[in-house]
Design a protein around this motif. Structure first.
Motif, PDB file in Angstrom:
ATOM      1  N   VAL A 128       0.846  -1.200   0.000  1.00 32.58           N
ATOM      2  CA  VAL A 128       0.000   0.000   0.000  1.00 32.58           C
ATOM      3  C   VAL A 128       0.884   1.253   0.000  1.00 32.58           C
ATOM      4  O   VAL A 128       0.645   2.194  -0.751  1.00 32.58           O
ATOM      5  CB  VAL A 128      -0.940   0.006   1.231  1.00 32.58           C
TER       6      VAL A 128
ATOM      7  N   ALA B 242      -8.156  -2.488   1.663  1.00 24.99           N
ATOM      8  CA  ALA B 242      -8.398  -1.069   1.380  1.00 24.99           C
ATOM      9  C   ALA B 242      -9.735  -0.901   0.659  1.00 24.99           C
ATOM     10  O   ALA B 242     -10.303  -1.853   0.132  1.00 24.99           O
ATOM     11  CB  ALA B 242      -7.268  -0.507   0.524  1.00 24.99           C
TER      12      ALA B 242
ATOM     13  N   THR C  41      -9.849   3.317  -3.456  1.00 28.60           N
ATOM     14  CA  THR C  41      -8.434   3.529  -3.799  1.00 28.60           C
ATOM     15  C   THR C  41      -8.210   4.791  -4.629  1.00 28.60           C
ATOM     16  O   THR C  41      -7.250   5.525  -4.387  1.00 28.60           O
ATOM     17  CB  THR C  41      -7.891   2.299  -4.555  1.00 28.60           C
TER      18      THR C  41
ATOM     19  N   GLY D  74      -8.502   8.024  -2.534  1.00 30.03           N
ATOM     20  CA  GLY D  74      -7.355   8.005  -1.623  1.00 30.03           C
ATOM     21  C   GLY D  74      -6.065   8.366  -2.332  1.00 30.03           C
ATOM     22  O   GLY D  74      -5.220   9.087  -1.786  1.00 30.03           O
TER      23      GLY D  74
ATOM     24  N   LYS E 119      -2.030  12.292   5.143  1.00 27.56           N
ATOM     25  CA  LYS E 119      -1.846  10.921   4.659  1.00 27.56           C
ATOM     26  C   LYS E 119      -2.737   9.952   5.433  1.00 27.56           C
ATOM     27  O   LYS E 119      -3.360   9.063   4.848  1.00 27.56           O
ATOM     28  CB  LYS E 119      -0.375  10.502   4.775  1.00 27.56           C
TER      29      LYS E 119
ATOM     30  N   MET F 186      -5.784   7.436   4.127  1.00 24.32           N
ATOM     31  CA  MET F 186      -5.794   5.982   4.351  1.00 24.32           C
ATOM     32  C   MET F 186      -6.852   5.549   5.355  1.00 24.32           C
ATOM     33  O   MET F 186      -7.478   4.504   5.198  1.00 24.32           O
ATOM     34  CB  MET F 186      -4.403   5.523   4.817  1.00 24.32           C
TER      35      MET F 186
ATOM     36  N   MET G 151      -9.733   5.380   2.596  1.00 24.38           N
ATOM     37  CA  MET G 151      -9.439   4.014   2.155  1.00 24.38           C
ATOM     38  C   MET G 151      -9.820   2.960   3.196  1.00 24.38           C
ATOM     39  O   MET G 151      -9.685   1.756   2.941  1.00 24.38           O
ATOM     40  CB  MET G 151      -7.957   3.897   1.794  1.00 24.38           C
TER      41      MET G 151
ATOM     42  N   LEU H  48      -8.563   1.863   5.968  1.00 23.31           N
ATOM     43  CA  LEU H  48      -7.544   0.962   6.510  1.00 23.31           C
ATOM     44  C   LEU H  48      -7.571   1.041   8.033  1.00 23.31           C
ATOM     45  O   LEU H  48      -7.926   2.079   8.590  1.00 23.31           O
ATOM     46  CB  LEU H  48      -6.155   1.348   5.989  1.00 23.31           C
TER      47      LEU H  48
ATOM     48  N   SER I 155      -2.675   2.496   8.956  1.00 18.98           N
ATOM     49  CA  SER I 155      -2.586   3.783   8.250  1.00 18.98           C
ATOM     50  C   SER I 155      -1.518   4.685   8.861  1.00 18.98           C
ATOM     51  O   SER I 155      -0.758   5.337   8.142  1.00 18.98           O
ATOM     52  CB  SER I 155      -3.949   4.490   8.241  1.00 18.98           C
TER      53      SER I 155
ATOM     54  N   THR J   2       2.038   3.042   8.139  1.00 20.16           N
ATOM     55  CA  THR J   2       2.348   3.130   6.700  1.00 20.16           C
ATOM     56  C   THR J   2       2.632   4.575   6.320  1.00 20.16           C
ATOM     57  O   THR J   2       3.523   4.857   5.509  1.00 20.16           O
ATOM     58  CB  THR J   2       1.191   2.555   5.856  1.00 20.16           C
ATOM     59  N   SER J   3       1.891   5.514   6.917  1.00 19.99           N
ATOM     60  CA  SER J   3       2.138   6.942   6.690  1.00 19.99           C
ATOM     61  C   SER J   3       3.545   7.314   7.132  1.00 19.99           C
ATOM     62  O   SER J   3       4.257   8.039   6.426  1.00 19.99           O
ATOM     63  CB  SER J   3       1.104   7.774   7.460  1.00 19.99           C
TER      64      SER J   3
END
Length: 276
Positions: A73, A152, A155, A158, A180, A184, A188, A190, A195, A198-199
């Protein structure tokens, strides 16, 4: 020499505050450099971007090892944030420093609001034949010893929100982590832990893309960047340890008030053309 020492301790405070609020050190570094030390706006942004790279790198490695970060992702959305960051950095070179100051203050206020809002924890199942299945934007994460599955959603919206987040990062020299996470988490769908981690992984990569443009323009000055980078990393480390033993909600509210006052002061200075 005394100014460098003061800047170093100021950067430690910025890293500490940024870590405790979850907004990152950049939101404090730029006002500190521009308003406190009279550093030109574009040089302050360059220094802030380098500090963002430093602070996100250490945390990102830990989150990947723990299994929270979704690399697929993150790499997919990096296409959007990197493109946005390059555009933002190029636009920044064309804008008046006072205009950047006003935009910075506006985004900072938005970031504070997003940071204080309650965040629902999504856990969406995978839909067969969906775009998310084709792009493999799904995964698992550990939660109290149990491996939970998620996928997710939305998409395309996002992805475009990520382009905006990247543009703001390149334009203003901040991580845009809240934007961000908005893309997400809210768009999205998540899980919140996925999120945010991952951010954090993405922030450093996004900052590198725009930092290269600032470096090429000669707007990254080592004598400013070195104390800022070291100070912010130390402050972030202290902040992460402090969070373990402090009441997070009260801290976030207190520092949100401080940052709101700071952003209003930034906007005031931008309107009065005080930046250079």
């Amino acid at each position: 020499m005394s100014e460098i020492i003061i800047l170093f301790f100021g950067a430690i405070s910025a890293g500490l505050l940024g870590s405790l609020t979850g907004l990152g050190g950049g939101v404090i570094i730029i006002p500190l450099l521009t308003l406190g030390f009279g550093v030109p706006m574009h040089y302050a942004i360059g220094a802030s971007l380098i500090s963002v790279i430093g602070t996100s790198s250490g945390a990102a490695v830990a989150f990947v090892k723990e299994g929270f970060t979704n690399m697929r992702v993150g790499m997919f959305l990096e296409i959007a944030t990197t493109a946005g960051a390059i555009v933002g950095a190029l636009v920044s070179g064309m804008l008046n420093p006072n205009t950047i100051g006003i935009i910075f203050a506006s985004i900072l206020l938005l970031t504070v609001v997003l940071n204080l809002k309650g965040k629902p924890d999504h856990q969406e199942p995978l839909i067969k034949g969906s775009l998310e299945e084709k792009l493999k934007l799904y995964g698992t994460f550990p939660d109290k010893g149990v491996l939970k599955h998620y996928s997710a959603r939305n998409t395309v919206p996002g992805f475009f929100m990520m382009m905006f987040a990247g543009a703001m990062s390149g334009l203003l020299g901040i991580g845009s982590g809240a934007l961000k996470v908005l893309a997400m988490d809210n768009m999205m769908k998540l899980p919140f832990k996925v999120s945010t981690t991952t951010s954090n992984f993405m922030i450093g990569v996004t900052a590198v893309a725009s930092a290269l443009i600032y470096f090429q323009r000669g707007e990254i000055i080592p004598v400013i960047v070195a104390p800022v980078l070291i100070g912010v990393v130390i402050g972030s480390f202290i902040g992460s340890k402090t969070l373990m033993v402090s009441k997070t909600k009260k801290l976030k509210v207190f520092f949100a008030i401080v940052i709101t006052i700071l952003s209003i002061y930034m906007m005031y200075n931008g309107i009065n053309k005080s930046f250079r």
